[in-house]
Structure formats: structure tokens, C-alpha cells
Motif scaffolding. Sequence first.
Motif, PDB file in Angstrom:
ATOM      1  N   VAL A   1      45.722  66.219  11.213  1.00 11.11           N
ATOM      2  CA  VAL A   1      46.084  64.931  10.626  1.00 11.11           C
ATOM      3  C   VAL A   1      45.452  64.762   9.254  1.00 11.11           C
ATOM      4  O   VAL A   1      44.519  65.481   8.889  1.00 11.11           O
ATOM      5  CB  VAL A   1      45.653  63.758  11.548  1.00 11.11           C
ATOM      6  CG1 VAL A   1      46.395  63.804  12.865  1.00 11.11           C
ATOM      7  CG2 VAL A   1      44.157  63.741  11.756  1.00 11.11           C
ATOM      8  N   GLN A   2      45.963  63.804   8.509  1.00 11.92           N
ATOM      9  CA  GLN A   2      45.406  63.494   7.194  1.00 11.92           C
ATOM     10  C   GLN A   2      44.045  62.819   7.388  1.00 11.92           C
ATOM     11  O   GLN A   2      43.903  61.889   8.175  1.00 11.92           O
ATOM     12  CB  GLN A   2      46.345  62.566   6.434  1.00 11.92           C
ATOM     13  CG  GLN A   2      45.858  62.203   5.056  1.00 11.92           C
ATOM     14  CD  GLN A   2      46.826  61.287   4.328  1.00 11.92           C
ATOM     15  OE1 GLN A   2      47.877  60.938   4.842  1.00 11.92           O
ATOM     16  NE2 GLN A   2      46.459  60.888   3.133  1.00 11.92           N
ATOM     17  N   CYS A   3      43.047  63.298   6.669  1.00 19.49           N
ATOM     18  CA  CYS A   3      41.716  62.693   6.724  1.00 19.49           C
ATOM     19  C   CYS A   3      41.760  61.345   6.012  1.00 19.49           C
ATOM     20  O   CYS A   3      42.251  61.255   4.889  1.00 19.49           O
ATOM     21  CB  CYS A   3      40.687  63.602   6.057  1.00 19.49           C
ATOM     22  SG  CYS A   3      40.448  65.171   6.893  1.00 19.49           S
ATOM     23  N   ARG A   4      41.263  60.306   6.693  1.00 18.96           N
ATOM     24  CA  ARG A   4      41.222  58.966   6.116  1.00 18.96           C
ATOM     25  C   ARG A   4      39.886  58.333   6.451  1.00 18.96           C
ATOM     26  O   ARG A   4      39.383  58.481   7.568  1.00 18.96           O
ATOM     27  CB  ARG A   4      42.334  58.097   6.698  1.00 18.96           C
ATOM     28  CG  ARG A   4      43.708  58.531   6.286  1.00 18.96           C
ATOM     29  CD  ARG A   4      44.740  57.522   6.738  1.00 18.96           C
ATOM     30  NE  ARG A   4      44.610  57.256   8.156  1.00 18.96           N
ATOM     31  CZ  ARG A   4      45.625  57.210   9.001  1.00 18.96           C
ATOM     32  NH1 ARG A   4      46.831  57.407   8.568  1.00 18.96           N
ATOM     33  NH2 ARG A   4      45.431  56.961  10.272  1.00 18.96           N
ATOM     34  N   GLY A   5      39.323  57.628   5.493  1.00 19.57           N
ATOM     35  CA  GLY A   5      38.079  56.919   5.718  1.00 19.57           C
ATOM     36  C   GLY A   5      38.234  55.875   6.808  1.00 19.57           C
ATOM     37  O   GLY A   5      39.286  55.261   6.943  1.00 19.57           O
ATOM     38  N   GLY A   6      37.197  55.706   7.615  1.00 19.19           N
ATOM     39  CA  GLY A   6      37.231  54.711   8.673  1.00 19.19           C
ATOM     40  C   GLY A   6      37.824  55.200   9.974  1.00 19.19           C
ATOM     41  O   GLY A   6      37.756  54.517  10.985  1.00 19.19           O
ATOM     42  N   GLU A   7      38.418  56.372   9.978  1.00 17.66           N
ATOM     43  CA  GLU A   7      38.966  56.942  11.209  1.00 17.66           C
ATOM     44  C   GLU A   7      37.903  57.823  11.866  1.00 17.66           C
ATOM     45  O   GLU A   7      37.041  58.380  11.192  1.00 17.66           O
ATOM     46  CB  GLU A   7      40.218  57.781  10.918  1.00 17.66           C
ATOM     47  CG  GLU A   7      41.367  56.997  10.352  1.00 17.66           C
ATOM     48  CD  GLU A   7      41.993  56.032  11.349  1.00 17.66           C
ATOM     49  OE1 GLU A   7      41.765  56.182  12.569  1.00 17.66           O
ATOM     50  OE2 GLU A   7      42.705  55.128  10.905  1.00 17.66           O
ATOM     51  N   ASN A   8      37.977  57.970  13.158  1.00 20.17           N
ATOM     52  CA  ASN A   8      36.991  58.760  13.899  1.00 20.17           C
ATOM     53  C   ASN A   8      37.553  60.093  14.357  1.00 20.17           C
ATOM     54  O   ASN A   8      37.356  60.525  15.487  1.00 20.17           O
ATOM     55  CB  ASN A   8      36.479  57.943  15.098  1.00 20.17           C
ATOM     56  CG  ASN A   8      35.708  56.738  14.648  1.00 20.17           C
ATOM     57  OD1 ASN A   8      34.856  56.832  13.769  1.00 20.17           O
ATOM     58  ND2 ASN A   8      36.014  55.592  15.222  1.00 20.17           N
ATOM     59  N   PHE A   9      38.275  60.757  13.455  1.00 23.33           N
ATOM     60  CA  PHE A   9      38.846  62.062  13.752  1.00 23.33           C
ATOM     61  C   PHE A   9      37.763  63.141  13.739  1.00 23.33           C
ATOM     62  O   PHE A   9      36.695  62.955  13.157  1.00 23.33           O
ATOM     63  CB  PHE A   9      39.889  62.451  12.692  1.00 23.33           C
ATOM     64  CG  PHE A   9      41.057  61.521  12.610  1.00 23.33           C
ATOM     65  CD1 PHE A   9      41.725  61.090  13.741  1.00 23.33           C
ATOM     66  CD2 PHE A   9      41.515  61.078  11.375  1.00 23.33           C
ATOM     67  CE1 PHE A   9      42.816  60.238  13.657  1.00 23.33           C
ATOM     68  CE2 PHE A   9      42.604  60.242  11.271  1.00 23.33           C
ATOM     69  CZ  PHE A   9      43.254  59.811  12.411  1.00 23.33           C
ATOM     70  N   LEU A  10      38.076  64.272  14.351  1.00 27.74           N
ATOM     71  CA  LEU A  10      37.275  65.471  14.172  1.00 27.74           C
ATOM     72  C   LEU A  10      37.488  65.923  12.728  1.00 27.74           C
ATOM     73  O   LEU A  10      38.628  66.039  12.276  1.00 27.74           O
ATOM     74  CB  LEU A  10      37.732  66.560  15.134  1.00 27.74           C
ATOM     75  CG  LEU A  10      37.221  67.977  14.868  1.00 27.74           C
ATOM     76  CD1 LEU A  10      35.705  68.032  15.013  1.00 27.74           C
ATOM     77  CD2 LEU A  10      37.890  68.952  15.814  1.00 27.74           C
ATOM     78  N   LYS A  11      36.397  66.169  12.002  1.00 25.31           N
ATOM     79  CA  LYS A  11      36.507  66.571  10.601  1.00 25.31           C
ATOM     80  C   LYS A  11      35.699  67.844  10.399  1.00 25.31           C
ATOM     81  O   LYS A  11      34.527  67.904  10.780  1.00 25.31           O
ATOM     82  CB  LYS A  11      35.992  65.456   9.687  1.00 25.31           C
ATOM     83  CG  LYS A  11      36.266  65.653   8.225  1.00 25.31           C
ATOM     84  CD  LYS A  11      35.897  64.378   7.455  1.00 25.31           C
ATOM     85  CE  LYS A  11      36.303  64.454   6.006  1.00 25.31           C
ATOM     86  NZ  LYS A  11      35.978  63.207   5.293  1.00 25.31           N
ATOM     87  N   ILE A  12      36.326  68.868   9.802  1.00 24.39           N
ATOM     88  CA  ILE A  12      35.682  70.174   9.626  1.00 24.39           C
ATOM     89  C   ILE A  12      35.782  70.603   8.169  1.00 24.39           C
ATOM     90  O   ILE A  12      36.875  70.668   7.607  1.00 24.39           O
ATOM     91  CB  ILE A  12      36.332  71.238  10.533  1.00 24.39           C
ATOM     92  CG1 ILE A  12      36.231  70.810  12.007  1.00 24.39           C
ATOM     93  CG2 ILE A  12      35.668  72.592  10.322  1.00 24.39           C
ATOM     94  CD1 ILE A  12      36.940  71.734  12.967  1.00 24.39           C
ATOM     95  N   TRP A  13      34.631  70.912   7.567  1.00 20.39           N
ATOM     96  CA  TRP A  13      34.547  71.477   6.228  1.00 20.39           C
ATOM     97  C   TRP A  13      34.399  72.983   6.396  1.00 20.39           C
ATOM     98  O   TRP A  13      33.529  73.453   7.142  1.00 20.39           O
ATOM     99  CB  TRP A  13      33.328  70.929   5.490  1.00 20.39           C
ATOM    100  CG  TRP A  13      33.393  69.487   5.132  1.00 20.39           C
ATOM    101  CD1 TRP A  13      33.668  68.971   3.902  1.00 20.39           C
ATOM    102  CD2 TRP A  13      33.135  68.351   5.968  1.00 20.39           C
ATOM    103  NE1 TRP A  13      33.603  67.594   3.929  1.00 20.39           N
ATOM    104  CE2 TRP A  13      33.281  67.190   5.191  1.00 20.39           C
ATOM    105  CE3 TRP A  13      32.794  68.211   7.326  1.00 20.39           C
ATOM    106  CZ2 TRP A  13      33.095  65.908   5.709  1.00 20.39           C
ATOM    107  CZ3 TRP A  13      32.627  66.938   7.845  1.00 20.39           C
ATOM    108  CH2 TRP A  13      32.774  65.805   7.037  1.00 20.39           C
TER     109      TRP A  13
END
Length: 117
Positions: free
Chosen positions: A37-49
Amino acid sequence: MISHAKRVARSVTVAFAAAAAFTMTVPSGNAFAIDHVQCRGGENFLKIWSHSGGRQSVDCYANRGKTSFGGWWVDKISTGNNDLIYYDANGDSVKIERWREITFPNRPPKVNAIEIL
């Protein structure tokens, strides 16, 4: 004899129709699919750099499921509201609980797949 054959054929047809209706109305077990999904501020998605071959990427994922991660080197993980297992190139699987942020500054893992539980 003909009426008996008609009754059998009718019974088979009714049974087939009932089975088809039951299959269409009853949900099938764990049919989840992980989504990029598109990374968006305020969302609690899994985020990987991550990085690979001189390229860098930041990716977000939602929903339960498993997907290939392509053997990229992971620099940082923020799990958000997701429990995660990542599968590295050494054959290990590492579970990370939700609401965690982990960085790998010295020895980043090379990740083949990720799974949201």
C-alpha cells in the motif's frame, strides 16, 4: 422404471444445486492477502526501509498474508499494528511484535519474504 430414473436425476440435481449454493454463501477459511500500500502519515501499516543494488526503497504493507521481498537488505522496520515474521536469506524466520521499530545499522538482514500475522 422411467419415474425412478427421473427421481434419481432430480435428487442429484437438487443435491448439486444445494452444494453450489452452500459453497457460494459460506466464507472460505483464511483467505487473506497481504497488500503493498501507499505509505501515509498517521496510518499504522507495516513500514520497511530497504536497499539493494544501489537503490533504496520505503514500502508499506497491510492485511494478513505472506509475500516475497526479493532478497533486499532491510535497514529499518516499523511494525505499526501488525505482528510480522520476516524470512531471511540464511533460512531463519524472525518474529517481531506489533508497535515495534527496529533498525539494523551494522548488519542488515537480507530478506526473502515477509508475513503479516
